[in-house]
Design a protein around this motif. Structure first.
Motif: not given
Length: 72
Positions: A4, A21-22, A47-52, A62-64
C-alpha cells in the motif's frame, strides 16, 4: 509483494499500470491527477472495500474479490 503506497502521479513511472484503492473522493481525485499528468500511466481499475461499480469505463472491484496475483 503487494504494497500500500500513498503517492502522487508525478512519482509513477512512465507507462506504469496501477490500481487505485478507494472509490471515494480521494480515489477519484487521484484518477484525475493521473489523467492530467504526462506520465502515460494506465489505471487498471479501482479497488474498494464495499462497492462494485463502473466509473468512466473503469471497473470498481471489491478488494476481497480480486486474486492477489492480479495485483502484482
Amino acid at each position: 509483494m503487494l504494497q500500500e503506497q500513498f503517492i502522487d502521479a508525478s512519482s509513477l513511472d512512465h507507462g506504469e499500470k496501477v490500481a487505485i484503492y478507494g472509490y471515494g473522493g480521494k480515489g477519484l481525485e487521484f484518477l484525475e491527477e493521473i489523467r492530467s499528468s504526462d506520465q502515460d500511466v494506465q489505471v487498471a481499475f479501482f479497488l474498494d472495500t464495499f462497492k462494485t461499480a463502473r466509473h468512466e469505463g473503469l471497473a470498481v472491484r471489491k478488494f476481497s474479490d480480486v486474486p492477489l496475483d492480479e495485483l502484482k
